[in-house]
Design an enzyme around this catalytic site. Structure first.
Site, PDB file in Angstrom:
ATOM      1  CE1 TYR A  97      -3.480   0.059  -1.676  1.00  0.00           C
ATOM      2  CE2 TYR A  97      -3.214   1.539   0.194  1.00  0.00           C
ATOM      3  CZ  TYR A  97      -4.038   0.819  -0.659  1.00  0.00           C
ATOM      4  OH  TYR A  97      -5.397   0.865  -0.503  1.00  0.00           O
ATOM      5  CB  CYS A  98       0.704   0.468  -6.733  1.00  0.00           C
ATOM      6  SG  CYS A  98       2.241  -0.494  -6.824  1.00  0.00           S
ATOM      7  CG  PHE A  99      -2.107  -5.343  -7.529  1.00  0.00           C
ATOM      8  CD1 PHE A  99      -3.298  -5.555  -6.854  1.00  0.00           C
ATOM      9  CD2 PHE A  99      -1.454  -6.437  -8.077  1.00  0.00           C
ATOM     10  CE1 PHE A  99      -3.837  -6.827  -6.719  1.00  0.00           C
ATOM     11  CE2 PHE A  99      -1.993  -7.716  -7.960  1.00  0.00           C
ATOM     12  CZ  PHE A  99      -3.182  -7.909  -7.279  1.00  0.00           C
ATOM     13  CE1 TYR A 126      -6.871  -4.536  -1.760  1.00  0.00           C
ATOM     14  CE2 TYR A 126      -6.129  -6.127  -3.390  1.00  0.00           C
ATOM     15  CZ  TYR A 126      -7.090  -5.662  -2.527  1.00  0.00           C
ATOM     16  OH  TYR A 126      -8.283  -6.336  -2.419  1.00  0.00           O
TER      17      TYR A 126
END
Length: 374
Positions: A97-99, A126
């Site tokens: 995952y990223c933001f 996130y």
């Protein structure tokens, strides 16, 4: 050959099962807040991220993307991709995952695919997981019932807390004992990590069918970690089990936890010499944090005893003098404060006794659950 796994929005399963996740955000983002089952494997480091952010503000999205590819290419890209490959290989059930589940996640997926690995991401990233946890935490606070374990400093509340299967250890999650002397080796989590871990604790207990919990009496702040206001408000209305021990028992418990255990923890982390020095400086600094409330003369008196105790401990291995300053501090400083606070809680006290009495009466009888409906 099995079909590639799909991206997921099943946040409950991710946290309930502790599924490994790879966070491709920059370290500065990860350190502000992440999840206990995640590791940081950034697509850009902090410096690269800052440069791309500046470019985005000045020249727009397209130029920022170009700069990102220029900064992360060649050997840098190979090394970071290899880190992702290692994670994916070791955690075939995991996710990345990223933001927001946007460009960085999809780019990591694409580079992994070029290496022959199809690896799913967390949709929404996130931000979506953090939002889910905060909403779940507030829902849990509203739905659950609490009993508070109170008592003067040194009564061993945390020890008794762990004898109850239906407990939530707020100090454990905050990695702090709650008092001015409460710092623990390893430091505290960020506020975001504290809240995330608290929400996950509720999730795992509630999945077992529990909705009544014993909590230790806490201030709004446990070290630097702040309790959710809704939880603090509900705790202030809950019934209280009051743990009572005589002064000498409390001196011994305080000695074991704040002297013996803290020294062992510091030596385990830093080694014999540096561990003792760190332990000693932490004690002196802790006393200094309450110097204004103690007053100059009393602070100096306790500091003199503490420094003699540390000298005896360092030179002769004799730590017994620590009990003297502990006894004075408990009797003259912590007890008057707690007795004043207790005056506002008298109507909520439903039982009182020592460790053995309270454990025998409530820990295994199911009576704790009945108290939550009072």
């Amino acid at each position: 050959m099995s079909a590639p796994r799909s991206n997921t929005t099943d946040f409950r399963r991710l946290f309930l099962e502790g599924i490994p996740m790879m966070d491709v955000r920059a370290p500065i983002e990860f350190n502000k807040g992440a999840f206990p089952n995640s590791i940081n494997a950034p697509i850009m480091n902090d410096i690269e991220r800052a440069k791309v952010g500046t470019c985005y503000k000045q020249k727009g999205h397209e130029e920022a993307v170009k700069l990102g590819h220029q900064l992360v290419r060649g050997k840098v890209r190979e090394e970071r991709t290899q880190g992702w490959i290692d994670f994916a290989t070791n955690n075939p059930e995991g996710y990345l995952y990223c933001f927001r589940g946007g460009e960085r996640s999809h780019l990591a997926q694409a580079w992994l695919k070029e290496a022959g690995i199809e690896y799913p991401l967390v949709t929404g990233g996130y931000k979506a997981m953090r939002t889910w946890l905060i909403e779940y935490l507030e829902e849990s606070i509203a739905a659950c019932h609490f009993v508070i374990l109170g008592g003067k400093t040194g009564t061993g509340k945390t020890r008794l807390l762990h004898k109850f299967p239906e407990h939530i250890d707020l100090e454990g999650i905050a990695n702090h004992r709650g008092s001015s002397f409460g710092r623990r080796v390893g430091g505290q989590p960020s506020q975001i990590d504290f809240e995330n871990n608290l929400a996950i604790q509720f999730l795992r207990f509630r999945e077992q069918g529990l909705n009544s919990f014993l909590l230790e009496d806490e201030s709004k702040l446990i070290g630097r970690c702040s309790l959710p206001q809704t939880l603090k408000d509900k705790m202030e209305q809950a019934p209280i089990l009051l743990l009572e021990e005589d002064l000498e028992t409390r001196v011994q418990i305080t000695f074991e936890e704040y002297i013996d255990q803290n020294l062992k923890d510091n030596i385990a982390l830093h080694g014999e010499e540096l561990g003792f020095e760190t332990f000693a400086q932490d004690l002196i600094a802790s006393l200094g944090r309450i110097s204004k409330r103690l007053g100059g003369l009393r602070h100096q008196e306790l500091l003199d005893i503490m420094e003699r105790a540390l000298s005896d401990q360092r030179e002769r291995g004799d730590s017994s003098l620590h009990r003297e300053w502990i006894r004075i501090l408990l009797n003259d400083y912590y007890d008057p404060m707690y007795e004043y606070q207790l005056g506002n809680k008298q109507g909520r006290i439903v039982a009182r006794g020592n460790q053995h009495e309270l454990a025998e009466q409530f820990a295994a009888s199911g009576a704790l659950t009945k108290l939550t409906v009072l």
